[in-house]
Enzyme design. Structure first.
Site, short mmCIF file in Angstrom:
data_model
loop_
_atom_site.label_atom_id
_atom_site.label_comp_id
_atom_site.label_asym_id
_atom_site.label_seq_id
_atom_site.Cartn_x
_atom_site.Cartn_y
_atom_site.Cartn_z
N LYS A 1 -2.37 4.67 -41.89
CA LYS A 1 -0.81 4.00 -41.79
C LYS A 1 -0.65 3.67 -43.54
CE LYS A 1 -4.58 0.35 -41.65
NZ LYS A 1 -5.15 -0.55 -40.75
N TYR B 1 4.63 -7.98 -74.48
CA TYR B 1 5.11 -9.59 -74.36
C TYR B 1 4.65 -10.60 -74.34
CZ TYR B 1 9.41 -7.16 -71.16
OH TYR B 1 10.08 -6.80 -70.96
C1 LIG Z 1 -6.61 -0.67 -40.76
C2 LIG Z 1 -7.14 0.22 -39.31
C3 LIG Z 1 -8.64 1.09 -39.21
C4 LIG Z 1 -9.42 1.29 -39.90
O1 LIG Z 1 -10.28 0.62 -40.93
P1 LIG Z 1 -11.31 0.40 -42.45
O2 LIG Z 1 -11.76 -0.32 -42.45
O3 LIG Z 1 -9.74 1.19 -43.56
O4 LIG Z 1 -11.86 2.36 -41.61
C5 LIG Z 1 -8.60 0.40 -37.70
N1 LIG Z 1 -8.34 0.28 -36.58
C6 LIG Z 1 -6.96 0.02 -36.91
C7 LIG Z 1 -6.88 -1.68 -35.80
C8 LIG Z 1 -6.73 -0.88 -38.03
O5 LIG Z 1 -4.98 -1.77 -38.02
#
Ligand SMILES: *Cc1c(COP(=O)(O)O)cnc(C)c1O
Length: 342
Positions: free
Chosen positions: A33, A251
């Site tokens: 994601k 800056y």
């Molecule tokens: C982001 C997410 C994961 C992965 O989590 P990690 O801590 O990065 O392994 C798993 N399940 C869901 C529903 C998530 O949103």
């Protein structure tokens, strides 16, 4: 031009470690994601496919479409219901009864259960009516899952939620049998859940994000497996100059040269998704050299005149300095930076 390197050997090492822990490659769902936590969605998806993974999760339908050609299943974790029927290998996370109502008939779904995080999912006492609706709408129930609120914390909440998930699982299995549904994949563990657990039990897989990218988020008192960060960020020199003693750079002129010194400007700034620094507390590069002055939108300064500088190859120190978690450091990086697999 600035670029990101992705270390394939490190990724495969992490995936070896995690799939051994999970009980095989088929028990790992790679979480890609948010542009693969900033690593680059398509390139990371291709590497995961080459490694032998066949199931991944993404944020939304748009991300799923970018990589749907590669995998048996792409799970959309957080999107609103689409009025269009999705390709058959894309499944949708149904986080509420209302979402089930809104879904197009025949859609593939994973039903999300609230076992204590109270962020998403149906409650245990909604299981019967949710299952009835799933059957009535001919939704294809591919999976049922939950998410832990404290899997990386040193307390028993993980076990409390896991117990509730097991109880819900039993209830759903009985209903699935009564409705004569095909096999359902149950899943609950994220990275920390997988790393701290002895066994996945009869779960189909773990949803692995941060650990695949090379970071353990477990409390240090857990014995942890060795993971290797995959991403490094490199900036390239734009120009060099000699600052005379007493001249101030950037800056606000917050950095003043204590003596004549050679400095260079590099092509990463906060516009590229790096956290902005105000120059009062310098940021260390991967080799320990300290930034000089304030970060601009597209550049920052450093001593010397090396052509390239590695800004970081491990996000932990930056996360500490910017008072955030290691997840956020790569995830923020601009999707337009060039990604190079090494
Ligand atoms: C982001 C997410 C994961 C992965 O989590 P990690 O801590 O990065 O392994 C798993 N399940 C869901 C529903 C998530 O949103």
């Amino acid at each position: 031009m600035a670029f990101i390197t992705l270390n394939k050997a490190h990724l495969f090492h992490n995936l070896d470690t995690l799939s051994a822990k999970a009980g095989g490659k088929q028990k790992v769902m790679a979480v890609l994601k948010d542009n693969a936590y900033g690593h680059g969605l398509r390139v990371m998806a291709e590497l995961c496919f080459a490694y032998g993974l066949r199931r991944v999760a993404v944020k939304n339908i748009e991300e799923a479409m970018v990589i749907a050609d590669l995998f048996d299943e792409v799970l959309v974790l957080v999107d609103t219901v689409s009025s269009q029927k999705l390709p058959q290998n894309i499944s949708f996370s149904a986080h509420s009864y209302e979402m089930l109502e809104a879904l197009v008939e025949g859609e593939s779904i994973h039903l999300s259960l609230d076992t204590g995080m109270h962020r998403n999912g149906i409650k245990e006492d909604e299981i019967e009516k949710a299952m009835a609706l799933i059957v009535a709408k001919k939704l294809s129930l591919k999976g049922v899952f939950t998410h832990f609120r404290s899997s990386d914390e040193l307390n028993a909440e993980f076990f409390w939620q896991r117990t509730l998930f097991e109880r819900a699982k039993k209830r759903i299995k009985i209903l699935a049998k009564a409705y004569d549904l095909p096999e359902i994949s149950f899943h609950c563990c994220n990275s920390a859940g997988l790393l701290r657990t002895q066994t996945l039990g009869d779960d189909a897989f773990a949803r692995v994000g941060i650990a695949m990218y090379g970071y353990s988020t477990l409390h240090p008192s857990f014995t942890s497996l060795e993971l290797k960060p995959v991403l490094a960020l490199w900036a390239e020199k734009l120009s060099s100059r000699v600052l005379k003693k007493g001249e101030r750079v950037g800056y606000g002129g917050v950095y003043e040269a204590p003596e004549d010194e050679l400095i260079s400007t590099y092509d990463i700034g906060y516009g590229d998704g790096f956290f902005r620094f105000n120059g009062l507390e310098p940021v260390a590069m991967a080799d320990g050299r300290l930034s000089k002055g304030r970060m601009s939108m597209d550049s920052f300064c450093l001593g010397g005149d090396a052509q390239n500088v590695c800004m970081f190859d491990n996000a932990n120190a930056l996360a500490k300095q910017f008072k955030t978690i290691n997840y956020e450091i790569p995830t923020k990086l601009s999707s337009t930076l060039k990604r190079i697999v090494i």
